[in-house]
Design an enzyme around this catalytic site. Structure first.
Site, mmCIF file in Angstrom:
data_model
loop_
_atom_site.group_PDB
_atom_site.id
_atom_site.type_symbol
_atom_site.label_atom_id
_atom_site.label_comp_id
_atom_site.label_asym_id
_atom_site.label_seq_id
_atom_site.Cartn_x
_atom_site.Cartn_y
_atom_site.Cartn_z
ATOM 1 N N CYS A 129 0.663 -1.234 -0.052
ATOM 2 C CA CYS A 129 -0.113 -0.182 -0.143
ATOM 3 C C CYS A 129 0.968 1.192 0.049
ATOM 4 C CB CYS A 129 -0.972 0.098 1.078
ATOM 5 S SG CYS A 129 -1.933 -1.624 1.390
ATOM 6 N N HIS B 46 -3.316 6.507 2.898
ATOM 7 C CA HIS B 46 -3.712 5.261 2.285
ATOM 8 C C HIS B 46 -5.205 5.085 2.893
ATOM 9 C CE1 HIS B 46 -4.054 1.270 1.318
ATOM 10 N NE2 HIS B 46 -3.858 0.569 2.552
ATOM 11 N N ASN C 93 -10.200 -0.824 0.407
ATOM 12 C CA ASN C 93 -8.534 -0.837 0.334
ATOM 13 C C ASN C 93 -8.136 -1.213 -0.975
ATOM 14 O OD1 ASN C 93 -5.891 -1.015 0.668
ATOM 15 N ND2 ASN C 93 -6.185 -1.946 2.784
HETATM 16 O O1 UT7 Z 1 -3.476 -2.104 3.720
HETATM 17 C C1 UT7 Z 1 -3.402 -2.902 4.507
HETATM 18 C C2 UT7 Z 1 -3.364 -2.442 5.863
HETATM 19 N N1 UT7 Z 1 -4.384 -3.110 6.424
HETATM 20 C C3 UT7 Z 1 -5.223 -2.468 7.405
HETATM 21 O O2 UT7 Z 1 -4.733 -1.161 7.586
HETATM 22 C C4 UT7 Z 1 -6.028 -3.073 8.457
HETATM 23 C C5 UT7 Z 1 -5.751 -2.761 9.782
HETATM 24 N N2 UT7 Z 1 -6.514 -3.438 10.599
HETATM 25 C C6 UT7 Z 1 -8.253 -3.082 10.482
HETATM 26 O O3 UT7 Z 1 -8.442 -2.164 9.965
HETATM 27 C C7 UT7 Z 1 -9.020 -3.751 11.722
HETATM 28 O O4 UT7 Z 1 -8.309 -4.472 12.681
HETATM 29 C C8 UT7 Z 1 -9.983 -4.629 11.120
HETATM 30 C C9 UT7 Z 1 -11.193 -3.517 10.389
HETATM 31 C C10 UT7 Z 1 -9.500 -5.546 10.096
HETATM 32 C C11 UT7 Z 1 -10.879 -5.307 12.112
HETATM 33 O O5 UT7 Z 1 -11.558 -4.679 13.051
HETATM 34 P P1 UT7 Z 1 -11.217 -4.955 14.551
HETATM 35 O O6 UT7 Z 1 -11.858 -3.973 15.302
HETATM 36 O O7 UT7 Z 1 -9.607 -5.167 14.829
HETATM 37 O O8 UT7 Z 1 -11.766 -6.263 14.542
HETATM 38 P P2 UT7 Z 1 -11.087 -7.744 15.242
HETATM 39 O O9 UT7 Z 1 -10.314 -8.121 14.287
HETATM 40 O O10 UT7 Z 1 -10.685 -7.623 16.565
HETATM 41 O O11 UT7 Z 1 -12.631 -8.362 15.269
HETATM 42 C C12 UT7 Z 1 -13.713 -8.330 16.163
HETATM 43 C C13 UT7 Z 1 -14.633 -9.275 15.861
HETATM 44 C C14 UT7 Z 1 -14.159 -10.889 15.829
HETATM 45 O O12 UT7 Z 1 -15.016 -11.683 16.699
HETATM 46 P P3 UT7 Z 1 -14.887 -12.016 18.021
HETATM 47 O O13 UT7 Z 1 -13.920 -12.983 18.252
HETATM 48 O O14 UT7 Z 1 -14.822 -10.903 18.908
HETATM 49 O O15 UT7 Z 1 -16.300 -12.887 18.487
HETATM 50 C C15 UT7 Z 1 -14.117 -10.907 14.367
HETATM 51 O O16 UT7 Z 1 -14.208 -12.557 14.146
HETATM 52 O O17 UT7 Z 1 -15.363 -9.173 14.651
HETATM 53 C C16 UT7 Z 1 -15.318 -10.360 13.948
HETATM 54 N N3 UT7 Z 1 -15.188 -10.017 12.362
HETATM 55 C C17 UT7 Z 1 -16.232 -9.780 11.655
HETATM 56 N N4 UT7 Z 1 -17.602 -9.775 11.928
HETATM 57 C C18 UT7 Z 1 -18.508 -9.442 11.150
HETATM 58 C C19 UT7 Z 1 -14.179 -9.904 11.684
HETATM 59 N N5 UT7 Z 1 -14.532 -9.729 10.570
HETATM 60 C C20 UT7 Z 1 -15.888 -9.457 10.193
HETATM 61 C C21 UT7 Z 1 -16.680 -9.336 9.434
HETATM 62 N N6 UT7 Z 1 -18.019 -9.207 9.924
HETATM 63 N N7 UT7 Z 1 -16.163 -9.022 8.266
#
Ligand code: UT7
Length: 330
Positions: A115, A255, A285
């Site tokens: 990115c 980004h 993204n």
């Molecule tokens: O360009 C590359 C750079 N990439 C990035 O900048 C990404 C950086 N990271 C992020 O933007 C965030 O970490 C995410 C948007 C990917 C995830 O958000 P988060 O607040 O960190 O969520 P998490 O990974 O801690 O997941 C929270 C919950 C989990 O469930 P449990 O374990 O709490 O029951 C996940 O399984 O959300 C669940 N989850 C979803 N639920 C519904 C993960 N993906 C999804 C989804 N829909 N698509």
């Protein structure tokens, strides 16, 4: 030797027609529009058609950038194409684009800095032109991520989209153009953002296909923690290089990964959110295309004018981070 001033003299973008909304994802995986919007800011993204590869998107953006620049395609002497999703493992996508647009006098190579790739490639272009080695370089950021993410993995598939942005980079008048740049990289010791298989570490096999490790995998929270530090750090380094303060910047093009990351960077930098241009709600993204796509849209809306001081700032797989300050020259 006096170094030449280097800047962008034409910018063009392209996104595929097909719109994939959060509601479309609700039909194929366990997710919700509410979760995706509140955690990321994304509402929809574009997906390439079955026939479209990265080079096809890149070529469309490139043609628009060349038209805008006023130079002829034969005047381009280098194509630097930033991508993580090449058409082929062997043969650079830049060479495919060279053929598609008829840039017969151009050398061509790909740059993989994920990115941060658009800013990395612009920086290389600046070096080559300022030293007199090249005259007109076509810098492209292009991705077809929809074919490289696992549509069964809700942690990744909802985040990414396809698109391309291209810039013609040339000598510009004194006082304008790329004022400063900062490039950084640090080890991704935990493998928080990578496609584990399908390369030489673990070539494609039946086992790989069954475990689906030929698709992008991400430890979202690890990347989030990296991003909230990397984005402000890169921007501050570039500002320092230019001898500028945060308040000297008219607009920041970050980004476009997650609006919460951008919000955090805004607070750490002391630059208000209304100076950050966001369009991730429409495109998700798009990795190396994202900064250029945002800049292209702002230019079309007349939000960036000659003399404006802008910052381009990215972070991504590698891990990489990068920032650039430009005094806009058209
Ligand atoms: O360009 C590359 C750079 N990439 C990035 O900048 C990404 C950086 N990271 C992020 O933007 C965030 O970490 C995410 C948007 C990917 C995830 O958000 P988060 O607040 O960190 O969520 P998490 O990974 O801690 O997941 C929270 C919950 C989990 O469930 P449990 O374990 O709490 O029951 C996940 O399984 O959300 C669940 N989850 C979803 N639920 C519904 C993960 N993906 C999804 C989804 N829909 N698509």
């Amino acid at each position: 030797m006096k170094l030449k001033n280097v800047g962008i003299i034409g910018l063009g973008t392209y996104v595929p027609e097909r719109i994939m909304t959060n509601f479309d994802f609700e039909k194929i995986i366990e997710t919700s529009d509410e979760w995706i919007r509140s955690r990321t800011g994304i509402e929809e993204r574009r997906f390439a058609s079955e026939e479209q590869a990265t080079s096809d998107l890149a070529a469309e953006a490139a043609k628009k950038a060349i038209k805008k620049s006023g130079i002829s395609v034969e005047d381009i002497d280098m194509i630097l194409l930033a991508t993580t999703t090449p058409d082929y493992p062997i043969q650079s996508t830049a060479c495919v684009v060279q053929e598609l647009i008829g840039a017969v006098n151009a050398a061509a190579l790909d740059v993989n800095a994920a990115c941060s790739g658009f800013v990395y490639a612009l920086t290389m272009a600046k070096g080559l032109i300022s030293s007199g080695m090249n005259k007109n370089i076509l810098v492209i950021g292009a991705e077809v991520l929809s074919k490289c993410v696992d549509m069964q993995d809700r942690n990744t598939c909802v985040l990414f989209g396809d698109g391309a942005a291209a810039a013609v980079v040339s000598e510009v008048e004194e006082g304008y153009g790329i004022i400063s740049q900062f490039l950084g990289a640090e080890a991704d010791t935990k493998g928080s953002l990578r496609t584990p298989a399908g390369g030489t570490r673990k070539p494609l096999s039946q086992e790989v296909l069954e475990e689906r490790s030929n698709f992008l995998q991400m430890k979202g929270q690890d990347v989030f923690k990296f991003a909230v530090k990397a984005l402000p750090k890169a921007t501050i380094e570039a500002l320092n290089g230019a001898g500028l303060e945060a308040e000297d910047i008219n607009m920041v093009f970050p980004h476009q990964a997650n609006s919460r990351i951008i919000d955090s960077a805004s607070k750490r930098l002391g630059i208000s959110m209304d100076k950050f241009y966001l369009n991730l709600n429409k495109y998700g993204n798009t990795s190396s295309a994202s900064i250029g796509l945002a800049l292209g849209e702002a230019l079309e809306k007349g939000l960036v004018k000659k003399g404006d001081m802008i910052a381009l700032t990215g972070f991504g797989a590698g891990l990489t981070y990068a920032s650039m300050i430009i005094k806009w020259c058209y």
